[in-house]
Design a protein around this motif. Structure first.
Motif, PDB file in Angstrom:
ATOM      1  N   SER A  12      61.889 -33.460  14.941  1.00 17.33           N
ATOM      2  CA  SER A  12      61.460 -32.375  14.054  1.00 17.33           C
ATOM      3  C   SER A  12      61.041 -31.165  14.874  1.00 17.33           C
ATOM      4  CB  SER A  12      60.289 -32.824  13.175  1.00 17.33           C
ATOM      5  OG  SER A  12      60.683 -33.857  12.318  1.00 17.33           O
ATOM      6  N   GLY A  13      60.325 -31.416  15.966  1.00 20.34           N
ATOM      7  CA  GLY A  13      59.901 -30.325  16.835  1.00 20.34           C
ATOM      8  C   GLY A  13      61.080 -29.604  17.457  1.00 20.34           C
ATOM      9  N   GLU A  14      62.070 -30.369  17.902  1.00 19.03           N
ATOM     10  CA  GLU A  14      63.274 -29.762  18.481  1.00 19.03           C
ATOM     11  C   GLU A  14      64.017 -28.953  17.426  1.00 19.03           C
ATOM     12  OE1 GLU A  14      65.535 -32.976  20.158  1.00 19.03           O
ATOM     13  OE2 GLU A  14      63.969 -33.469  21.604  1.00 19.03           O
ATOM     14  N   ALA A  15      64.130 -29.503  16.224  1.00 19.72           N
ATOM     15  CA  ALA A  15      64.815 -28.796  15.137  1.00 19.72           C
ATOM     16  C   ALA A  15      64.062 -27.518  14.774  1.00 19.72           C
ATOM     17  CB  ALA A  15      64.957 -29.698  13.917  1.00 19.72           C
ATOM     18  N   ALA A  16      62.739 -27.590  14.767  1.00 24.14           N
ATOM     19  CA  ALA A  16      61.933 -26.411  14.448  1.00 24.14           C
ATOM     20  C   ALA A  16      62.137 -25.323  15.508  1.00 24.14           C
ATOM     21  CB  ALA A  16      60.454 -26.785  14.341  1.00 24.14           C
ATOM     22  N   ALA A  17      62.221 -25.715  16.769  1.00 24.26           N
ATOM     23  CA  ALA A  17      62.433 -24.737  17.843  1.00 24.26           C
ATOM     24  C   ALA A  17      63.804 -24.071  17.702  1.00 24.26           C
ATOM     25  CB  ALA A  17      62.304 -25.412  19.208  1.00 24.26           C
ATOM     26  N   VAL A  18      64.817 -24.859  17.380  1.00 23.52           N
ATOM     27  CA  VAL A  18      66.162 -24.295  17.177  1.00 23.52           C
ATOM     28  C   VAL A  18      66.158 -23.382  15.956  1.00 23.52           C
ATOM     29  CG1 VAL A  18      68.555 -24.858  16.583  1.00 23.52           C
ATOM     30  CG2 VAL A  18      67.372 -26.162  18.350  1.00 23.52           C
ATOM     31  N   ALA A  19      65.505 -23.804  14.877  1.00 22.74           N
ATOM     32  CA  ALA A  19      65.434 -22.981  13.664  1.00 22.74           C
ATOM     33  C   ALA A  19      64.741 -21.659  13.956  1.00 22.74           C
ATOM     34  CB  ALA A  19      64.711 -23.741  12.549  1.00 22.74           C
ATOM     35  N   ARG A  20      63.652 -21.701  14.735  1.00 22.49           N
ATOM     36  CA  ARG A  20      62.950 -20.469  15.099  1.00 22.49           C
ATOM     37  C   ARG A  20      63.873 -19.523  15.847  1.00 22.49           C
ATOM     38  NH1 ARG A  20      61.668 -19.019  19.629  1.00 22.49           N
ATOM     39  NH2 ARG A  20      61.529 -21.081  20.549  1.00 22.49           N
ATOM     40  N   MET A 130      83.087 -19.957  14.521  1.00 20.38           N
ATOM     41  CA  MET A 130      82.761 -21.381  14.640  1.00 20.38           C
ATOM     42  C   MET A 130      83.947 -22.221  14.170  1.00 20.38           C
ATOM     43  SD  MET A 130      78.927 -21.105  12.949  1.00 20.38           S
ATOM     44  CE  MET A 130      78.652 -22.865  12.921  1.00 20.38           C
ATOM     45  N   SER A 131      84.028 -23.452  14.679  1.00 22.70           N
ATOM     46  CA  SER A 131      85.076 -24.364  14.224  1.00 22.70           C
ATOM     47  C   SER A 131      84.813 -24.748  12.771  1.00 22.70           C
ATOM     48  CB  SER A 131      85.081 -25.636  15.086  1.00 22.70           C
ATOM     49  OG  SER A 131      83.924 -26.412  14.813  1.00 22.70           O
ATOM     50  N   ARG A 132      85.847 -25.247  12.095  1.00 23.19           N
ATOM     51  CA  ARG A 132      85.684 -25.688  10.696  1.00 23.19           C
ATOM     52  C   ARG A 132      84.640 -26.795  10.592  1.00 23.19           C
ATOM     53  NH1 ARG A 132      89.497 -24.022   6.817  1.00 23.19           N
ATOM     54  NH2 ARG A 132      91.242 -22.895   7.741  1.00 23.19           N
ATOM     55  N   SER A 136      81.187 -26.616   8.461  1.00 22.96           N
ATOM     56  CA  SER A 136      80.834 -27.634   7.469  1.00 22.96           C
ATOM     57  C   SER A 136      79.447 -28.215   7.753  1.00 22.96           C
ATOM     58  CB  SER A 136      81.890 -28.740   7.460  1.00 22.96           C
ATOM     59  OG  SER A 136      81.550 -29.736   6.545  1.00 22.96           O
ATOM     60  N   GLU A 137      79.180 -28.496   9.027  1.00 25.48           N
ATOM     61  CA  GLU A 137      77.867 -29.020   9.411  1.00 25.48           C
ATOM     62  C   GLU A 137      76.771 -27.998   9.134  1.00 25.48           C
ATOM     63  OE1 GLU A 137      78.554 -30.049  13.483  1.00 25.48           O
ATOM     64  OE2 GLU A 137      79.469 -31.984  12.979  1.00 25.48           O
ATOM     65  N   LEU A 138      77.072 -26.734   9.387  1.00 21.55           N
ATOM     66  CA  LEU A 138      76.103 -25.673   9.114  1.00 21.55           C
ATOM     67  C   LEU A 138      75.789 -25.618   7.622  1.00 21.55           C
ATOM     68  CD1 LEU A 138      74.430 -23.200  10.046  1.00 21.55           C
ATOM     69  CD2 LEU A 138      76.491 -21.818   9.670  1.00 21.55           C
ATOM     70  N   ARG A 139      76.830 -25.654   6.791  1.00 21.44           N
ATOM     71  CA  ARG A 139      76.640 -25.650   5.341  1.00 21.44           C
ATOM     72  C   ARG A 139      75.756 -26.815   4.892  1.00 21.44           C
ATOM     73  NH1 ARG A 139      81.732 -24.114   4.901  1.00 21.44           N
ATOM     74  NH2 ARG A 139      82.518 -26.224   4.676  1.00 21.44           N
ATOM     75  N   GLY A 141      73.670 -28.672   6.715  1.00 25.25           N
ATOM     76  CA  GLY A 141      72.326 -28.542   7.262  1.00 25.25           C
ATOM     77  C   GLY A 141      71.511 -27.492   6.521  1.00 25.25           C
ATOM     78  N   LEU A 142      72.126 -26.362   6.213  1.00 28.78           N
ATOM     79  CA  LEU A 142      71.401 -25.315   5.497  1.00 28.78           C
ATOM     80  C   LEU A 142      71.077 -25.738   4.068  1.00 28.78           C
ATOM     81  CD1 LEU A 142      73.210 -22.099   6.775  1.00 28.78           C
ATOM     82  CD2 LEU A 142      70.907 -22.901   7.355  1.00 28.78           C
ATOM     83  N   ALA A 143      71.980 -26.488   3.442  1.00 28.60           N
ATOM     84  CA  ALA A 143      71.704 -26.999   2.087  1.00 28.60           C
ATOM     85  C   ALA A 143      70.513 -27.957   2.123  1.00 28.60           C
ATOM     86  CB  ALA A 143      72.935 -27.686   1.515  1.00 28.60           C
ATOM     87  N   ALA A 144      70.469 -28.814   3.116  1.00 26.15           N
ATOM     88  CA  ALA A 144      69.344 -29.747   3.254  1.00 26.15           C
ATOM     89  C   ALA A 144      68.049 -28.988   3.536  1.00 26.15           C
ATOM     90  CB  ALA A 144      69.626 -30.762   4.366  1.00 26.15           C
ATOM     91  N   PHE A 145      68.128 -27.975   4.379  1.00 31.21           N
ATOM     92  CA  PHE A 145      66.955 -27.166   4.704  1.00 31.21           C
ATOM     93  C   PHE A 145      66.442 -26.459   3.444  1.00 31.21           C
ATOM     94  CE2 PHE A 145      64.926 -23.211   6.072  1.00 31.21           C
ATOM     95  CZ  PHE A 145      63.984 -23.693   6.955  1.00 31.21           C
ATOM     96  N   ARG A 146      67.358 -25.875   2.689  1.00 35.44           N
ATOM     97  CA  ARG A 146      66.964 -25.191   1.453  1.00 35.44           C
ATOM     98  C   ARG A 146      66.280 -26.163   0.493  1.00 35.44           C
ATOM     99  NH1 ARG A 146      70.628 -21.575  -2.659  1.00 35.44           N
ATOM    100  NH2 ARG A 146      68.906 -21.048  -4.020  1.00 35.44           N
ATOM    101  N   GLY A 147      66.826 -27.359   0.360  1.00 35.83           N
ATOM    102  CA  GLY A 147      66.212 -28.366  -0.499  1.00 35.83           C
ATOM    103  C   GLY A 147      64.800 -28.699  -0.065  1.00 35.83           C
TER     104      GLY A 147
END
Length: 165
Positions: A12-20, A130-132, A136-139, A141-147
């Protein structure tokens, strides 16, 4: 002795740093989109007012202040500038003659549409590199983040302010 972080906490900490980092990059991209809009740019605080009025049409200054986390006089000053630009209109409340309701004008709505289109254009130019699979992974991940954001009580409360006060 320092307590060990759990693997979940570490991830979670690593993900938060990347998100920042991504958010900081987005801020730079957002400014490029904002600068490309033909109308004089509004401040970040004024933009929050426009977004709030778009979501909560017809609110009063007190409610807007609650949404923004500021006092009614501060919210009023933000609205003064936006009204001068023709983006916001104040109308009498049908419930109370002492109260004013805030609305986005057609010009304010057009500004937000243009701003979003410019920002989306900037984002699209980056995402197309970005590759397809990555797209897709970005979509996903962002959907999960929004949720997760929508489930957060601190964020959820921002749009649920009392409209009658």
């Amino acid at each position: 002795m320092k307590p060990q972080a759990s693997p979940s906490s570490s991830r979670s900490g690593e993900a938060a740093a990347v998100a920042r980092e991504v958010i900081e990059l987005l801020e730079v991209l957002w400014e490029r989109g904002r600068d490309a809009v033909p109308v004089a740019p509004v401040s970040a605080s004024q933009l929050r007012v426009l977004y709030s009025l778009e979501r909560e049409e017809g609110i009063n200054l007190r409610t807007l202040g609650e949404i923004l986390g500021s006092s009614p006089p501060s919210a009023s000053r933000l609205c003064d500038r936006l009204e001068a630009l023709g983006f916001v209109a104040r109308t009498p409340s049908p419930v109370s003659r002492r109260e004013l309701m805030l609305h986005l004008t057609t010009r304010g709505e057009a500004y937000l549409r243009e701003l979003r289109a410019r920002r989306e254009e900037v984002l699209r130019s980056v995402i197309e590199r970005m590759s397809r699979t990555s797209q897709s992974e970005l979509r996903s991940g962002l959907a999960a983040f929004r949720g997760a954001v929508e489930q957060n009580s601190l964020v959820r409360g921002a749009g649920q302010a009392d409209r009658t006060a």
